[in-house]
Design an enzyme around this catalytic site. Sequence first.
Site, mmCIF file in Angstrom:
data_model
loop_
_atom_site.group_PDB
_atom_site.id
_atom_site.type_symbol
_atom_site.label_atom_id
_atom_site.label_comp_id
_atom_site.label_asym_id
_atom_site.label_seq_id
_atom_site.Cartn_x
_atom_site.Cartn_y
_atom_site.Cartn_z
ATOM 1 N N LYS A 1 34.306 24.980 95.850
ATOM 2 C CA LYS A 1 34.063 26.133 96.724
ATOM 3 C C LYS A 1 32.650 26.742 96.669
ATOM 4 O O LYS A 1 31.837 26.445 97.507
ATOM 5 C CB LYS A 1 35.127 27.200 96.470
ATOM 6 C CG LYS A 1 36.496 26.772 97.043
ATOM 7 C CD LYS A 1 37.468 27.918 97.202
ATOM 8 C CE LYS A 1 38.626 27.513 98.092
ATOM 9 N NZ LYS A 1 39.811 27.029 97.400
ATOM 10 N N PHE B 1 47.809 26.275 93.076
ATOM 11 C CA PHE B 1 47.245 25.547 94.223
ATOM 12 C C PHE B 1 46.132 24.650 93.714
ATOM 13 O O PHE B 1 45.226 25.100 93.027
ATOM 14 C CB PHE B 1 46.706 26.494 95.291
ATOM 15 C CG PHE B 1 46.240 25.754 96.515
ATOM 16 C CD1 PHE B 1 47.136 25.387 97.504
ATOM 17 C CD2 PHE B 1 44.904 25.375 96.657
ATOM 18 C CE1 PHE B 1 46.724 24.671 98.624
ATOM 19 C CE2 PHE B 1 44.485 24.653 97.773
ATOM 20 C CZ PHE B 1 45.397 24.301 98.759
ATOM 21 N N ASP C 1 41.556 24.459 86.656
ATOM 22 C CA ASP C 1 41.094 24.353 88.035
ATOM 23 C C ASP C 1 40.288 25.616 88.324
ATOM 24 O O ASP C 1 40.851 26.690 88.512
ATOM 25 C CB ASP C 1 42.299 24.235 88.975
ATOM 26 C CG ASP C 1 41.886 24.139 90.438
ATOM 27 O OD1 ASP C 1 40.790 24.623 90.779
ATOM 28 O OD2 ASP C 1 42.666 23.604 91.239
HETATM 29 C C1 LIG Z 1 40.641 25.788 97.462
HETATM 30 C C2 LIG Z 1 41.204 25.296 96.188
HETATM 31 C C3 LIG Z 1 41.372 23.923 95.949
HETATM 32 C C4 LIG Z 1 41.101 22.885 96.989
HETATM 33 O O1 LIG Z 1 39.755 22.785 97.294
HETATM 34 P P1 LIG Z 1 39.311 21.938 98.599
HETATM 35 O O2 LIG Z 1 37.817 21.997 98.562
HETATM 36 O O3 LIG Z 1 39.912 22.612 99.772
HETATM 37 O O4 LIG Z 1 39.850 20.571 98.410
HETATM 38 C C5 LIG Z 1 41.829 23.540 94.705
HETATM 39 N N1 LIG Z 1 42.122 24.453 93.763
HETATM 40 C C6 LIG Z 1 41.983 25.764 93.956
HETATM 41 C C7 LIG Z 1 42.320 26.717 92.859
HETATM 42 C C8 LIG Z 1 41.534 26.244 95.179
HETATM 43 O O5 LIG Z 1 41.425 27.563 95.399
#
Ligand SMILES: *Cc1c(COP(=O)(O)O)cnc(C)c1O
Length: 389
Positions: free
Chosen positions: A248, A134, A219
């Site tokens: 986050k 994700f 990420d």
């Molecule tokens: C939540 C998340 C995103 C997206 O972040 P947003 O602030 O909602 O754009 C990207 N990568 C990972 C691994 C996430 O958990």
Amino acid sequence: MTPPSPKELFHQYVMPTYAPGLVLVRGQGVSVWDDAGKEYLDFMAGIAVCNVGHCHPAVVAAVRRQVGILMHCSNLFHNELQPRLARKISEISLGGKVFFCNSGAEANECLFKLARKWGSMDGRFEIITMKNSFHGRTLATMTATGQTKYQKGFEPLVPGFAYAEFNDLESVRTALTPATVAILCEAVQGEGGIVPATPEFMTGLRALCDERKILLFFDEVQAGIGRTGNWFGYQNYGIRPDGISMAKALGGGFPIGAAAVAPELSDVFQPGNHASTFGGTPLACAAALATLEAIEKEGLLANAVRMGNRLMDGLRKLAQKHAGITTVRGIGLMVGAVLDIPAKPVEAKLRENGLLCIATGDHVLRFVPPLVVSAAQIDQALAILDRAL
Ligand SMILES: *Cc1c(COP(=O)(O)O)cnc(C)c1O
């Protein structure tokens, strides 16, 4: 006439991209309260955002102070806090420079553009991501997200992405083409059901990227900012990536995102190549500086390991007692319990009993409590789960 409730207003005026349940009105530490005054143990922490707990006093004080001094100034000017935050992020990560933005998706977009700019010298542009990953909801990050359920109906996808199986180095090799410029991966897949990378996969990726002169990105939007007991998830594996994204938990609840790179990539972007109006405002940076300082001062990295182990041990004991849980996995306070029953109804049952957690995938209960969580709160959550099962 009574004014419309938040739920009524939501249904009338907010695009239905979410299906929210409770109305939350207050948070403190590991607790949140709904509009009926009921208290919940928050083991989802605003989806891994409130790592220092809700309304951490130091973050609240820093935001309160800064909001009355200088809230916003454009990136056409220096502000006092942004470079200090960049130095801090650099010191705890890759030692190079930082770009500031507002969200996880935007931080990943920065890495994509940086990779393309870097690869444009020799015509390379393709980015390999993992299945079940994700990376966000913008067009490019949704394309990078290796799950078709997020992409359906939004085709055509952005060109230049290819997919490999997570934890399968051979599959990554197969996805390589002469145009491959970067690999983006999570150290622990979050939305994908709390699946940690294997050490062999991580060291294999690094070796492969070195061999083929490909950039390795992680990420860290969910696994970063102390959640796994290190500042960033990749640091559990003894390898160094070329770039990472974060968001986050970085602002302790205040929106801020960032991409950080190794020194070799620090000056790939030049003035005019990339920008974000709200990136690194004094207010956001004040929140983030206070958040990182609180994590250090309160020893929250060590607490994440201790409490994560307590939670996973407790879940494994419950797994022996109840048929429902088949596997417990995670690192630090990024914990998943794999169920042999659908997770959604269990999530709802837990909520009724005062515990918030998140079902991911169909069968995984995800626990990502604030890193300030105490042993007593872990035990309380386990007791609620015991009863619910
Ligand atoms: C939540 C998340 C995103 C997206 O972040 P947003 O602030 O909602 O754009 C990207 N990568 C990972 C691994 C996430 O958990």
